[in-house]
Design a protein around this motif. Structure first.
Motif, mmCIF file in Angstrom:
data_model
loop_
_atom_site.group_PDB
_atom_site.id
_atom_site.type_symbol
_atom_site.label_atom_id
_atom_site.label_comp_id
_atom_site.label_asym_id
_atom_site.label_seq_id
_atom_site.Cartn_x
_atom_site.Cartn_y
_atom_site.Cartn_z
ATOM 1 N N UNK A 1 65.656 -11.301 0.814
ATOM 2 C CA UNK A 1 64.804 -12.198 1.602
ATOM 3 C C UNK A 1 63.516 -12.487 0.834
ATOM 4 N N UNK A 2 63.128 -13.747 0.764
ATOM 5 C CA UNK A 2 61.895 -14.092 0.061
ATOM 6 C C UNK A 2 60.695 -13.632 0.887
ATOM 7 N N UNK A 3 59.669 -13.128 0.208
ATOM 8 C CA UNK A 3 58.470 -12.702 0.917
ATOM 9 C C UNK A 3 57.487 -13.852 1.063
ATOM 10 N N UNK A 4 57.490 -14.729 0.080
ATOM 11 C CA UNK A 4 56.587 -15.880 0.154
ATOM 12 C C UNK A 4 57.105 -16.985 -0.755
ATOM 13 N N UNK A 5 56.877 -18.212 -0.354
ATOM 14 C CA UNK A 5 57.238 -19.360 -1.187
ATOM 15 C C UNK A 5 56.082 -19.704 -2.096
ATOM 16 N N UNK A 6 56.381 -20.088 -3.332
ATOM 17 C CA UNK A 6 55.317 -20.579 -4.204
ATOM 18 C C UNK A 6 54.823 -21.913 -3.667
ATOM 19 N N UNK A 7 53.696 -22.349 -4.140
ATOM 20 C CA UNK A 7 53.138 -23.636 -3.715
ATOM 21 C C UNK A 7 54.119 -24.758 -4.041
ATOM 22 N N UNK A 8 54.738 -24.694 -5.215
ATOM 23 C CA UNK A 8 55.688 -25.731 -5.627
ATOM 24 C C UNK A 8 56.929 -25.698 -4.746
ATOM 25 N N UNK A 9 57.467 -24.490 -4.478
ATOM 26 C CA UNK A 9 58.664 -24.377 -3.643
ATOM 27 C C UNK A 9 58.397 -24.902 -2.230
ATOM 28 N N UNK A 10 57.273 -24.528 -1.673
ATOM 29 C CA UNK A 10 56.919 -24.987 -0.328
ATOM 30 C C UNK A 10 56.807 -26.501 -0.288
ATOM 31 N N UNK A 11 56.135 -27.060 -1.291
ATOM 32 C CA UNK A 11 55.972 -28.515 -1.354
ATOM 33 C C UNK A 11 57.319 -29.218 -1.473
ATOM 34 N N UNK A 12 58.211 -28.701 -2.330
ATOM 35 C CA UNK A 12 59.511 -29.347 -2.546
ATOM 36 C C UNK A 12 60.388 -29.273 -1.304
ATOM 37 N N UNK A 13 60.386 -28.128 -0.630
ATOM 38 C CA UNK A 13 61.202 -27.970 0.571
ATOM 39 C C UNK A 13 60.682 -28.864 1.686
ATOM 40 N N UNK A 14 59.355 -28.883 1.859
ATOM 41 C CA UNK A 14 58.777 -29.722 2.913
ATOM 42 C C UNK A 14 59.004 -31.205 2.628
ATOM 43 N N UNK A 15 58.971 -31.575 1.350
ATOM 44 C CA UNK A 15 59.231 -32.965 0.982
ATOM 45 C C UNK A 15 60.675 -33.345 1.294
ATOM 46 N N UNK A 16 61.601 -32.420 1.057
ATOM 47 C CA UNK A 16 63.001 -32.694 1.367
ATOM 48 C C UNK A 16 63.205 -32.871 2.865
ATOM 49 N N UNK A 17 62.634 -31.972 3.658
ATOM 50 C CA UNK A 17 62.771 -32.060 5.119
ATOM 51 C C UNK A 17 62.133 -33.351 5.636
ATOM 52 N N UNK A 18 60.985 -33.707 5.075
ATOM 53 C CA UNK A 18 60.311 -34.941 5.498
ATOM 54 C C UNK A 18 61.164 -36.161 5.179
ATOM 55 N N UNK A 19 61.793 -36.184 4.009
ATOM 56 C CA UNK A 19 62.599 -37.336 3.622
ATOM 57 C C UNK A 19 63.807 -37.515 4.533
ATOM 58 N N UNK A 20 64.343 -36.400 5.047
ATOM 59 C CA UNK A 20 65.544 -36.483 5.875
ATOM 60 C C UNK A 20 65.258 -36.577 7.371
ATOM 61 N N UNK A 21 64.070 -36.169 7.805
ATOM 62 C CA UNK A 21 63.792 -36.145 9.245
ATOM 63 C C UNK A 21 62.516 -36.868 9.650
ATOM 64 N N UNK B 1 59.735 -35.324 9.723
ATOM 65 C CA UNK B 1 58.839 -34.269 10.211
ATOM 66 C C UNK B 1 57.953 -33.740 9.086
ATOM 67 N N UNK B 2 56.703 -33.448 9.438
ATOM 68 C CA UNK B 2 55.713 -32.989 8.473
ATOM 69 C C UNK B 2 55.518 -31.482 8.586
ATOM 70 N N UNK B 3 55.728 -30.782 7.488
ATOM 71 C CA UNK B 3 55.414 -29.360 7.395
ATOM 72 C C UNK B 3 54.589 -29.162 6.127
ATOM 73 N N UNK B 4 53.878 -28.058 6.061
ATOM 74 C CA UNK B 4 53.037 -27.802 4.900
ATOM 75 C C UNK B 4 52.457 -26.404 4.963
ATOM 76 N N UNK B 5 51.325 -26.219 4.310
ATOM 77 C CA UNK B 5 50.721 -24.887 4.201
ATOM 78 C C UNK B 5 50.414 -24.286 5.574
ATOM 79 N N UNK B 6 49.987 -25.116 6.509
ATOM 80 C CA UNK B 6 49.650 -24.583 7.843
ATOM 81 C C UNK B 6 50.886 -24.090 8.598
ATOM 82 N N UNK B 7 52.069 -24.519 8.154
ATOM 83 C CA UNK B 7 53.328 -24.087 8.784
ATOM 84 C C UNK B 7 54.126 -23.169 7.853
#
Length: 278
Positions: free
Chosen positions: A1-21, A23-29
């Motif tokens: 299990x990952x303990x924390x996402x890097x800034x780049x990983x978080x940005x890339x995952x949130x960008x993917x979710x945003x493109x498909x849905x 919905x906005x996620x980011x550092x606050x989430x």
């Protein structure tokens, strides 16, 4: 299990979710995102977040899983009851001015989550609108989350979902409790149709047809400004001229689009599409 996402990983995952849905996620989430990605990676067997992103780009089945994981499905029967009162006391009496007995009235719940909202509409109208039998009322529930749509179709609810319903309505519209759940009676369950839809994707909405009333509550708050404008545009296209839309209590169409008139009824503030236009 990952303990924390890097800034780049978080940005890339949130960008993917945003493109498909949308919905906005980011550092606050971050915690919300990390919990869901950790579980998805564990089940899939991905070693790193970037490995998992590669899976997402190649596998639509996995895309469905991440969408289902990220959507928020907080709901219960008779939520924001004042809007249901507005529906029967003000909105529908105006809608039927342009219809004849026997005509179809179409009501859309989007997102419908596990079905509590569209089923609430059905119960409310049976209990509170004296003209319900004079028209052909069609209620459609839609969501981007296929898991909650399956649950909506099963219509089996726990005590929390029913906590705002008066006892006589539970007795009248649900089967006796079994294994701590109440199942909706078959006749009422069959009165609602469920479909998969993405409010930001006109293609997924093409078969929906037009509606007289749309309940789109607490969805637009998850979009950025561009997403809200696109959603408003699509909602406008799906409303019949003179049709109404109900948003969540913290949302305002007046701040998003000039295509709707704000209508202040005694029970609720709602938004109406003008009578003109195709």
């Amino acid at each position: 299990m990952i303990s924390t996402l890097s800034i780049v990983d978080l940005k890339d995952i949130c960008a993917f979710v945003h493109a498909r849905t949308g919905m906005i996620f980011g550092e606050t989430k971050r915690y919300y995102v990390e919990r869901r990605i950790s579980e998805l990676m564990r089940v899939r067997g991905s070693v790193t977040p970037q490995d998992y992103l590669a899976v997402l780009r190649a596998d639509e089945t996995e895309v469905e899983k991440i969408i289902n994981s990220f959507t928020v499905n907080e709901t219960y029967f008779y939520r924001e009851e004042h809007q249901l009162a507005c529906l029967s006391r003000s909105i529908l009496p105006d809608v039927v001015r342009k219809k004849s007995p026997g005509d179809r009235i179409r009501i859309w719940s989007m997102p419908c989550s596990t079905g509590e909202e569209p089923y609430s509409i059905a119960i409310w109208l049976l209990e509170n609108w004296h003209l319900v039998d004079a028209y052909h009322v069609e209620i459609v529930g839609s969501d981007i989350d296929t898991a909650v749509l399956r649950q909506a179709g099963e219509a089996n609810y726990g005590e929390r979902a029913l906590s705002k319903l008066p006892g006589h309505l539970i007795e009248g519209y649900f089967e006796p409790k079994h294994a701590h759940k109440h199942k909706l009676v078959a006749d009422l369950k069959e009165s609602v149709t469920f479909t998969k839809a993405n409010i930001l994707d006109p293609g997924s909405l093409a078969a929906s047809g037009r509606f007289d009333v749309i309940f789109c509550r607490n969805l637009l708050i998850y979009f950025d400004d561009e997403g809200r404008r696109l959603a408003a545009q699509n909602l406008h296209a799906l409303l019949n001229p003179g049709g109404y839309i109900c948003l969540g209590h913290s949302e305002s169409m007046a701040r998003i689009s000039a295509c709707f008139d704000t209508v202040r009824f005694p029970d609720a503030i709602v938004y109406r599409r003008g009578e003109g236009g195709a």
